[in-house]
Design an enzyme around this catalytic site. Structure first.
Site, short mmCIF file in Angstrom:
data_model
loop_
_atom_site.label_atom_id
_atom_site.label_comp_id
_atom_site.label_asym_id
_atom_site.label_seq_id
_atom_site.Cartn_x
_atom_site.Cartn_y
_atom_site.Cartn_z
N THR A 326 0.96 -1.04 0.02
CA THR A 326 -0.17 0.14 0.06
C THR A 326 0.76 1.27 0.06
OG1 THR A 326 -0.16 0.66 2.46
CG2 THR A 326 -1.57 -1.26 1.50
N CYS A 327 -0.02 2.47 -0.25
CA CYS A 327 0.89 3.65 -0.35
C CYS A 327 1.19 4.21 1.21
CB CYS A 327 0.11 4.60 -1.22
SG CYS A 327 0.56 4.74 -2.81
N ASP A 328 0.88 3.65 2.22
CA ASP A 328 0.98 4.36 3.51
C ASP A 328 2.51 3.88 4.03
OD1 ASP A 328 0.58 5.07 5.94
OD2 ASP A 328 -0.90 3.98 6.61
N ASN A 365 -6.90 0.77 0.34
CA ASN A 365 -6.05 1.03 -1.14
C ASN A 365 -6.45 0.05 -2.22
OD1 ASN A 365 -2.49 1.92 -1.33
ND2 ASN A 365 -4.35 2.69 -2.34
#
Ligand SMILES: *Cc1c(COP(=O)(O)O)cnc(C)c1O
Length: 377
Positions: A326-328, A365
């Protein structure tokens, strides 16, 4: 689990894939029964609610601990074929509703089944009396959770000093307290928590016996540790202590239940994921894999658990990082893993990931939870 078989399953089903081995579940169940022969296990469904697992444990002779109406119905659904009378026995023998706090609507829906439910305060007692008067009760006690990986005593359980009053009030209100229960905290590696809890429970039972009420059920909860690493004490040792205390403290005809969750399922599942990206930052290689802390690794956040990443490849190991898909930024699986040099497309795996993992996976996401494959069902 056999590494060749894991790779074959990943090739066939794609990644990420959680391989759940039912032989291991049956082995864990048999071990529990063997070393604690007086204790009927009620599998805590929240650890991993896969219907296949419920079915396997049901066939092995397990009962079930549920903590929400959907979990109750999930287990109950599996016994629809039983005649109505037996079904009532089934609820008593096979299901405990062990969430001390229940919405009114849930109590209303459960009442027709005459369930066994836990409580730990006066407001809950009033609610049960109003909305589920047919329920049997078990009082949840607050007991030491020292050193357990997940602590529960700050949220649940009445102080032992209030126990007598809460039990007598229930009887006075026309309800029946069938049992007392406790939970020593999840992944409890401190056997002393169990010993202390048993002593607290025995003292409460003795107090209410003096008022003419015999409590028939002792529910010793969950917390039985899964063998994540070499530091986890042996189950045999814990069981020996439990048996000795049970024999010393309780009448011979006491009915004892336990609510093991992770003990049955943690070691039964292995995740296989794929390296989808690679970077070099902060002096080491970082690998991105196609799972995340929002998905199968959610136990890292909610369960305070670590899952070492392993490679199918041999070769000299170097320190590296492993990140989720994910982009986190929170989605970092490890900053100090030791793996051989990996290429994009290589498979990696994580063992002992069957409890509180895919059970708490999200769709964050846009990535769906990992596929689950059941073997040796
Ligand atoms: C979560 C839970 C369990 C299972 O605990 P484990 O540590 O996984 O064995 C048992 N009982 C209750 C009431 C729970 O909330």
């Amino acid at each position: 689990m056999n590494t060749r078989q894991l790779q074959a399953i990943a090739r066939e089903h794609g990644t990420p894939v959680v391989v759940t081995d039912h032989d291991v579940i049956r082995r864990n169940f048999a071990k529990f029964r063997r070393y604690l022969p007086k204790v009927q296990p009620y599998y805590a469904v929240k650890a991993n609610p896969a219907p296949e697992i419920i079915e396997t444990l049901y066939r092995a002779g397990s009962s079930f601990d549920v903590a929400s109406l959907p979990e109750f119905l999930l287990v109950y659904k599996n016994i629809r074929h039983l005649p109505a009378a037996e079904r009532q026995n089934f609820v008593w023998d096979k299901i405990v509703y062990a969430n001390p706090i229940k919405p009114r609507e849930t109590l209303e829906a459960l009442n027709q089944y005459k369930p066994l439910v836990t409580y730990d305060n006066l407001d809950e007692l009033k609610k049960i009396r109003a909305y589920a008067p047919q329920a049997g009760l078990a009082l949840r006690l607050r007991v030491p959770n020292t050193g357990s990986m997940v602590e529960l005593s700050s949220k649940f359980g009445c102080d032992p000093g209030e126990a007598r009053d809460l039990i007598l009030r229930a009887f006075r209100a026309g309800l029946t307290v069938e049992g007392v229960s406790f939970h020593v905290g999840s992944q409890c590696i401190n056997d002393d928590n169990f010993v202390q809890a048993l002593n607290i429970a025995a003292a409460v039972m003795a107090e209410v016996r003096a008022h003419g009420h015999e409590i028939k059920i002792l529910d010793i909860g969950g917390g039985f540790p899964a063998p994540y690493n070499a530091h986890v004490p042996r189950f045999e040792t814990l069981a020996r202590k439990l048996n000795a205390e049970i024999n010393r403290l309780f009448p011979r005809d006491i009915e004892i239940l336990a609510e093991p969750g992770r003990f049955f399922v943690a070691s039964a599942a292995t995740l296989v994921a794929r390296v989808i990206g690679r970077t070099y930052r902060d002096g080491k290689t970082g690998y991105y894999i196609d799972d995340s802390v929002y998905h199968t690794f959610s136990g890292m956040i909610f369960d305070h658990c670590q899952y070492p990443i392993r490679s199918f490849k041999r070769g000299r190991k170097e320190v590296c990082s492993v990140f989720g898909q994910t982009c986190d930024g929170l989605d970092t699986i490890s900053q100090s893993e030791e793996l051989p040099r990996l290429e994009i497309g290589d498979l990696v795996y994580a063992e002992h990931i069957g409890a509180y993992s895919n059970a708490s996976s999200t769709h964050f996401n846009g990535f769906p939870p990992a596929k689950v494959v059941h073997i040796n069902v």
